[in-house]
Every structure is written in C-alpha cells, then in structure tokens.
Design an enzyme around this catalytic site. Structure first.
Site, PDB file in Angstrom:
ATOM      1  N   ASP A 118      54.461  68.729   8.728  1.00 40.59           N
ATOM      2  CA  ASP A 118      53.788  67.762   9.593  1.00 40.59           C
ATOM      3  C   ASP A 118      54.879  67.037  10.383  1.00 40.59           C
ATOM      4  OD1 ASP A 118      52.491  65.622  10.769  1.00 40.59           O
ATOM      5  OD2 ASP A 118      51.607  64.853   8.913  1.00 40.59           O
ATOM      6  N   TRP A 176      50.883  59.812   4.804  1.00 38.59           N
ATOM      7  CA  TRP A 176      50.370  61.049   5.397  1.00 38.59           C
ATOM      8  C   TRP A 176      50.550  62.231   4.458  1.00 38.59           C
ATOM      9  CZ3 TRP A 176      47.076  59.547   8.656  1.00 38.59           C
ATOM     10  CH2 TRP A 176      47.331  58.458   9.501  1.00 38.59           C
ATOM     11  N   LYS A 207      51.831  60.941  19.157  1.00 38.34           N
ATOM     12  CA  LYS A 207      53.029  60.228  18.726  1.00 38.34           C
ATOM     13  C   LYS A 207      54.228  60.528  19.631  1.00 38.34           C
ATOM     14  CE  LYS A 207      50.770  58.648  15.153  1.00 38.34           C
ATOM     15  NZ  LYS A 207      50.642  59.375  13.897  1.00 38.34           N
TER      16      LYS A 207
HETATM   17  C1  PLP Z   1      49.655  59.693  12.795  1.00 34.98           C
HETATM   18  C2  PLP Z   1      50.017  60.699  11.811  1.00 34.98           C
HETATM   19  C3  PLP Z   1      49.064  61.554  11.232  1.00 34.98           C
HETATM   20  C4  PLP Z   1      47.586  61.452  11.526  1.00 34.98           C
HETATM   21  O1  PLP Z   1      47.326  61.924  12.780  1.00 34.98           O
HETATM   22  P1  PLP Z   1      45.842  62.006  13.354  1.00 34.98           P
HETATM   23  O2  PLP Z   1      46.080  62.748  14.629  1.00 34.98           O
HETATM   24  O3  PLP Z   1      45.374  60.610  13.545  1.00 34.98           O
HETATM   25  O4  PLP Z   1      45.011  62.752  12.398  1.00 34.98           O
HETATM   26  C5  PLP Z   1      49.497  62.514  10.343  1.00 34.98           C
HETATM   27  N1  PLP Z   1      50.785  62.637  10.031  1.00 34.98           N
HETATM   28  C6  PLP Z   1      51.740  61.829  10.549  1.00 34.98           C
HETATM   29  C7  PLP Z   1      53.166  62.028  10.163  1.00 34.98           C
HETATM   30  C8  PLP Z   1      51.389  60.840  11.464  1.00 34.98           C
HETATM   31  O5  PLP Z   1      52.315  60.047  11.986  1.00 34.98           O
END
Ligand code: PLP
Length: 355
Positions: free
Chosen positions: A167, A100, A191
């Site tokens: 993030d 990511w 998540k």
């Molecule tokens: C799943 C995830 C993403 C991507 O998320 P989307 O909502 O599918 O764009 C980005 N960063 C992390 C740390 C993730 O676990």
C-alpha cells in the site's frame, strides 16, 4: 490568496494541473465538449486512460517487465480486500505498522490465515519493526510503505521470494525504490497523484490466477486487465487529473528529481522540529520518520491557541494531526513547494520568539 496546503488528503496538486483541469472541464482540447461529458469509449478518453497507465509504469520503471497499471474505484480501502480476494489461497504475511495496515489485516482474515510477522501497535505505531522473518510458504507479504497517520516510512524492503504487496497510497512517486521487487502496488490517488475517486493498481501479471475461489467480476484484477481498465465506466475526471499530475511529474524530472525536493522539504521541517524548544517530534522515531507526513507537537500546550492562530494567519491549511493521534501533522506531498515549508518554519520560529 492560494493557501499553503499541508492537508493529508485529498491534498495539494500542482497549480498547472488545476488550471488545465478547469479548462478541460469547460472545453476539452477545443472539441466543444467537457471532459466530463465525453464517452469513456471515445478516442479522446481512451487516449487519456492509456496515457495515464503508461506514465504510471514509466515513472516506476516497470515498462516491459510484465506489469500493467489499472485505475480502479473504491479507494485504497477496496484494495485491502481485493488483494486478498485475488491472491490469498491459504495464508499471507502482514507487517502491521499502523491504522491502514491494521485495516488491511482485518479484510485479509476474511479470506484465509493471516500471519502478522511484526507489529508496532504496542508502541502506538511509532516505529517500523525491522527484525522479523517472512515464512517462505505464504502466498504473499503485505506492507504499507508510508504510514500517513503516524508519520513513519519503511526505508528498506524485506528480502523475500514471495510476492510483495504494498500500500503506497501516501508516498507513491515520491522516492525511488526498486519497484520490480513488488508483485502488487496500490495507491489511492488523493494523497500524491490526483483527486479522490480513483486508485492506481500496478500488478505483475504472473502473480495472478493462483487462487481456487471464484471472484466477482468487479473485484477480479484479471477482468479489469483484460478490459484495459475499462470493464465498467471509469472515474473519467479523476483519471484525467491523475494523468495531468503524472505529466507534470515527468516535466519536473520524474521521481528522482522529486525525491531530492522532498528530502529538502523534510530536512527543513525536521531540523526545525528538533532545534526549536517549543516543538517536539512526538510520534515517529527518528530513523523511521516519513518525509511525506511529519507529526509533531508543542512542548508547551499553553501556547496552542496562539500558535494555531499564527499558522492560520500565515495562510497555512491542514496542519492538524489525525484525530486518533492529535498534535500536528504536516503533509508534504510532491506538489507542495519548498516555500510553503519555509512559511511553516518561519511561523514556528516566530512562535518561539514570542512564546
Ligand atoms: C488514505 C490511506 C488509505 C485509505 O485510502 P482510501 O482511498 O480512503 O480508501 C489507505 N492506506 C493509506 C496508507 C492511506 O494513506
């Protein structure tokens, strides 16, 4: 029978959230309308949105500190580019700790110079780099707090005076941090906070307005802030379910209470991975292990078929590792009860006895 859901995302949510949602989908608060068919400009939905935004800030301890929360669309992936669009004038520093992070770097390069201050790519992202310096003249520093795929987590934040963009998709609301150290936090809901379809963005307003480019309205944080996260039709159901999850979190005692439970769950599973000769932690280095996503594998591949049958028969779902890593990954988000981890540990012990 309800499964023990270790899915990495979309993932388990609290049972009471599923129940309340199912009622609201049929009839929201007895008004004779589904939550999905009311106007997003109705007082009912404005209340949901405001409640969700307030709860998010409250949980993070960021009320009255110059922060605002938004519920946007496009996933965390959209934030990779939106963050740089809004904040990157000349150069930005990125810590590359996984898939990511790498994707975030790729998007940022479209907007300016990217300095990768450190990367664990050479070691297949099995650790979090610690010795690096953040140049003082960058527009911001970007990091990923939890690496969902590899199962590593940033335990400490670097010291820097530049805005920190993070993030937090896979560990938001799971542990206490000094959230006021961040300029921008984003997290895809699916998540640890809600269903897919919305992304929480928490932004310190004074970091905005420093780039000279013009920004398309839908990608401009300021536009969304000025419209209280209602510039266009928000994902009403996803925001509603996220709000219910944030209410559940509050009932449970908030992040601090959740952190204790998460430590107990992670402790239980990692202790078994380290004790049981049939298993090994095969990606994340010990000190950097994530309590949210535990990656592990068998030491003897010949028992794979048998082990896979055993955990499926025990009602476990979502234990396969990410396709780029293999092995197993147990995602233990907030809503996953300790009992589910115990079921997995019992299966691992049974596998050891019968191997
Ligand atoms: C799943 C995830 C993403 C991507 O998320 P989307 O909502 O599918 O764009 C980005 N960063 C992390 C740390 C993730 O676990």
């Amino acid at each position: 029978m309800k499964k023990h859901n270790f899915s990495p995302g979309p993932c388990i949510l609290p049972q009471q959230v599923f129940e309340k949602t199912s009622k609201a989908v049929l009839d929201y608060n007895g008004i004779g309308l589904s939550v999905m068919e009311i106007s997003h400009r109705s007082k009912e939905f404005i209340e949901i949105m405001e409640n969700a935004r307030t709860l998010a800030l409250e949980h993070l301890g960021l009320e009255n500190k110059g922060y605002k929360a938004l519920f946007l669309q496009g996933g965390a992936s959209m934030q990779f580019l939106m963050a740089s669009y809004n904040l990157l004038e000349k150069k930005a520093a990125y810590l590359n700790t996984g898939t990511w992070s790498s994707k975030a770097v790729k998007e940022a390069k479209l907007f300016g110079e990217v300095i990768e201050v450190a990367s664990s790519k050479d070691a297949n992202f099995n650790y979090i780099p610690k010795d690096y310096t953040i140049p003082p003249d960058v527009d911001y520093f970007h990091c990923t707090s939890n690496n969902t795929i590899f199962g590593t987590q940033l335990k400490t934040l670097p010291q820097t005076d530049v805005p920190v963009v993070c993030d937090m998709s896979s560990d938001i609301f799971s542990r206490n941090l000094d959230f006021s150290k961040f300029g921008l936090i984003y997290a895809g809901a699916q998540k640890n906070m809600g269903p897919s379809g919305t992304t929480l963005v928490v932004i310190k307003e004074d970091i905005l307005g420093k780039v000279s480019r013009s920004i398309p309205s839908m990608l401009d944080y300021k536009v969304h802030l000025d419209k209280d996260s209602m510039f266009n039709t928000p994902p009403v159901l996803a925001v509603y379910v996220s709000m219910l999850t944030l209410e559940w979190l509050k009932e449970k005692g908030g992040i601090s209470a959740m952190e204790k439970i998460n430590e107990a769950k992670a402790g239980l599973l990692y202790t078994e991975i380290d004790r049981n000769p049939l298993f090994k932690g095969f990606v994340a280095q010990k000190g950097d292990r994530s309590p949210m996503n535990a990656t592990f594998n068998l030491t003897d591949e010949s028992v794979k078929e048998k082990f896979d049958t055993m955990w499926k028969e025990a009602g476990i779902n979502g234990l396969n590792g990410h396709r780029s890593v293999g092995g197993y990954r147990a995602s233990m988000y907030n809503a996953l009860p300790l009992e589910s981890v115990q079921v997995l540990v019992d299966v691992m012990q049974e596998a050891e006895r019968t191997a």
